[in-house]
Design a protein around this motif. Structure first.
Motif, mmCIF file in Angstrom:
data_model
loop_
_atom_site.group_PDB
_atom_site.id
_atom_site.type_symbol
_atom_site.label_atom_id
_atom_site.label_comp_id
_atom_site.label_asym_id
_atom_site.label_seq_id
_atom_site.Cartn_x
_atom_site.Cartn_y
_atom_site.Cartn_z
ATOM 1 N N GLN A 1 0.738 -1.243 -0.085
ATOM 2 C CA GLN A 1 -0.122 0.076 0.092
ATOM 3 C C GLN A 1 0.862 1.214 -0.148
ATOM 4 O OE1 GLN A 1 -3.020 -1.443 2.948
ATOM 5 N NE2 GLN A 1 -3.638 0.480 2.686
ATOM 6 N N LEU A 2 2.180 1.163 0.135
ATOM 7 C CA LEU A 2 2.924 2.414 0.124
ATOM 8 C C LEU A 2 3.358 2.853 -1.153
ATOM 9 C CD1 LEU A 2 5.382 1.679 3.327
ATOM 10 C CD2 LEU A 2 2.854 2.669 3.237
ATOM 11 N N ASP A 3 3.120 4.128 -1.357
ATOM 12 C CA ASP A 3 4.028 5.020 -2.568
ATOM 13 C C ASP A 3 5.156 5.464 -1.895
ATOM 14 O OD1 ASP A 3 1.447 4.436 -4.412
ATOM 15 O OD2 ASP A 3 0.658 5.544 -2.817
ATOM 16 N N LEU A 4 5.343 5.891 -0.796
ATOM 17 C CA LEU A 4 6.438 6.510 -0.342
ATOM 18 C C LEU A 4 6.939 6.200 1.077
ATOM 19 C CD1 LEU A 4 8.040 9.360 -0.112
ATOM 20 C CD2 LEU A 4 6.016 10.528 0.802
ATOM 21 N N VAL A 5 8.059 6.163 1.325
ATOM 22 C CA VAL A 5 8.681 5.801 2.514
ATOM 23 C C VAL A 5 9.711 6.894 2.980
ATOM 24 C CG1 VAL A 5 10.409 4.332 3.557
ATOM 25 C CG2 VAL A 5 9.150 3.310 1.987
ATOM 26 N N ILE A 6 9.382 7.323 4.311
ATOM 27 C CA ILE A 6 9.937 8.647 4.782
ATOM 28 C C ILE A 6 11.019 7.903 5.619
ATOM 29 C CG2 ILE A 6 9.871 10.439 6.474
ATOM 30 C CD1 ILE A 6 7.233 11.021 5.305
ATOM 31 N N ILE A 7 12.207 8.072 5.788
ATOM 32 C CA ILE A 7 13.433 7.450 6.392
ATOM 33 C C ILE A 7 13.783 8.416 7.461
ATOM 34 C CG2 ILE A 7 15.736 6.206 6.410
ATOM 35 C CD1 ILE A 7 14.955 5.520 3.513
ATOM 36 N N ALA A 8 13.500 8.048 8.684
ATOM 37 C CA ALA A 8 13.613 9.234 10.032
ATOM 38 C C ALA A 8 14.284 8.553 11.196
ATOM 39 C CB ALA A 8 12.491 9.822 10.255
ATOM 40 N N THR A 9 15.280 7.667 10.946
ATOM 41 C CA THR A 9 16.017 6.813 11.721
ATOM 42 C C THR A 9 17.412 7.217 11.828
ATOM 43 O OG1 THR A 9 16.151 4.487 12.734
ATOM 44 C CG2 THR A 9 16.424 4.750 10.295
ATOM 45 N N VAL A 10 18.290 6.521 12.797
ATOM 46 C CA VAL A 10 19.639 6.783 12.823
ATOM 47 C C VAL A 10 20.403 6.731 11.415
ATOM 48 C CG1 VAL A 10 19.571 5.702 15.273
ATOM 49 C CG2 VAL A 10 20.293 4.186 13.211
ATOM 50 N N ASN A 11 21.237 7.411 11.270
ATOM 51 C CA ASN A 11 22.046 7.875 10.342
ATOM 52 C C ASN A 11 22.869 6.716 9.601
ATOM 53 O OD1 ASN A 11 21.503 10.219 10.767
ATOM 54 N ND2 ASN A 11 23.489 11.159 11.530
ATOM 55 N N GLN A 12 23.389 5.680 10.383
ATOM 56 C CA GLN A 12 23.810 4.755 9.649
ATOM 57 C C GLN A 12 22.960 3.743 8.951
ATOM 58 O OE1 GLN A 12 25.080 1.260 12.566
ATOM 59 N NE2 GLN A 12 26.953 1.443 11.807
ATOM 60 N N ASP A 13 21.703 3.794 9.223
ATOM 61 C CA ASP A 13 20.594 2.890 8.555
ATOM 62 C C ASP A 13 19.975 3.468 7.262
ATOM 63 O OD1 ASP A 13 21.324 1.138 10.428
ATOM 64 O OD2 ASP A 13 19.259 1.083 11.362
#
Ligand code: NAP
Ligand code: BLA
Length: 332
Positions: A70-82
């Motif tokens: 169901q996702l069109d967009l993923v927002i990545i707001a986690t630790v920098n290494q990942d």
């Protein structure tokens, strides 16, 4: 938003449950063009609290989240290494990607992501909220009044105690300080363009037998291709006692000085206070601009290539710290 032409609603997933993730969740839920579908977190406790607050179900892992149909967009707001590994899997799964800076911890990973996004025909957007903030807007507006710039100085020092094992005080989760705090460099590359050479220093105050540190101090001197010189200082942690955020730009016709959120233009005997707007909601603005781009084809305020360029400069500083030598950058 009334002029919104498209009827489609973007399905959105967020990786991370911290400050940035919360501001994103609010922005996504507050816009009728987007729907927050799911989140993946780290500690069970904070993941549950996040799901409770925004009334959504957690995905079992970020690996599962990026595959969610169901996702069109993923927002990545986690630790920098990942950031890079998650962005890579999300792009491979055919999702648009929004990253909180930094794009990646190494320019090599950054370049791989730029190429992958292009190949997949998907958006790869790196948030640079510092460009949307009042100080940068005021700076850009006044830059024309100080003539050719010869020297810039940007110091941010943040005392913090106790730092007690936060990810932002962990060498590999956070990354090289000017990479992690990329906005410091990006403000300058945004106004002055390419960098010719850099020198840097870095000191950590270590927590014994761990990758955590109590404090760090990173400095850099940059020579821009336009001739300007800049000194950058980034310090934070338990060894500092006075919070400082000053930005000075010295030009042939005047000087711009910002201290915190207060700015002034100095020309001869004259000092003119600068209007710095205190607009809140920078993550909300960024989210809306992404939706404007994806659904209404409006241009974005920053391209991932520009973030990548700042990452190259940060990595050159890291290299200088390692070698103790000045590092020159190839023209792009
Ligand atoms: P934050 O509030 O500390 O949240 C960090 C998130 O990462 C939480 O979900 C946390 O989960 C999780 N986490 C902590 N340690 C982890 C680990 N070892 N492995 C995997 N996940 C872990 O941080 P933030 O300020 O939102 O920052 C998130 C990203 O946004 C960072 O890349 C940062 O550079 C970027 N950013 C933030 C801002 C800002 O204003 N805050 C501005 C620009 C860019 P738990 O809570 O369960 O530990
Ligand atoms: C940037 N803020 C950042 C970054 C991190 C944090 C990890 C990216 C790295 C960096 O540029 O240093 C984390 N900021 C925090 C935390 C606090 C904080 C944990 O102020 C705790 C109070 N960000 C926030 C909060 C505000 C905020 C609460 O988490 C303001 C109320 C603003 N953070 C903010 C802004 C930036 C940023 C505007 C962009 C940096 C810039 O302007 O150059």
């Amino acid at each position: 938003m009334g002029e919104h032409k498209s009827e489609s609603v973007m399905g959105v997933g967020i990786v991370g449950t911290g400050y940035a993730a919360k501001r994103r969740a609010e922005a996504i839920q507050g816009d009728r063009r987007s729907h927050l579908v799911t989140v993946s977190g780290y500690s069970r406790e904070n993941t549950e609290a996040f799901c409770q607050e925004y009334q959504i179900q957690a995905a079992p892992s970020w690996q599962a989240l990026v595959e969610h149909p169901q996702l069109d967009l993923v927002i990545i707001a986690t630790v920098n290494q990942d950031h890079a590994p998650i962005a890579q899997k999300a792009l491979e799964a055919g999702k648009h990607v929004v990253l909180e800076y930094p794009l990646a911890l190494s320019p090599q990973d950054g370049q791989t992501l730029l190429a992958l996004a292009e190949q997949q025909g998907k958006l790869l957007h790196v948030e640079h909220i510092e460009l949307l903030g009042g100080v940068h807007q005021a700076l850009r507006q006044s830059l024309g009044q100080i003539g050719e710039v010869s020297y810039g100085r940007y110091i941010t020092i943040t005392p913090q105690r106790p730092v007690s094992r936060r990810w932002t005080y962990h060498k590999s989760l956070f990354g090289f300080p000017f990479t992690a705090a990329l906005s410091r460099l990006h403000r300058l590359t945004n106004i002055w363009g390419e960098v010719a050479s850099v020198r840097g220093t870095l000191r950590y105050w270590d927590v014994p037998e761990s990758e955590y540190f109590r404090a760090c101090l990173a400095t850099a001197q940059l020579e821009f291709r336009n001739g300007a010189i800049a000194d950058l200082v980034y310090g934070k942690g338990e060894t500092f006692w006075q919070s400082t955020r000053t930005l000075e730009l010295h030009g042939e016709q005047g000087t711009l000085v910002f201290a915190g959120e207060t700015g002034k233009l100095i020309q001869g005997e004259q000092e003119t206070p600068l209007e710095v707007s205190r607009r809140r909601g920078l993550f909300q603005q960024d989210t809306q601009l992404v939706l404007d781009y994806l659904l209404d084809q409006k241009p974005l305020y920053v391209h991932a290539r520009q973030s990548y360029y700042a990452l190259l400069v940060a990595d050159a500083i890291r290299h200088s710290v390692e070698t103790g030598e000045k590092v020159t950058l190839a023209p792009c």
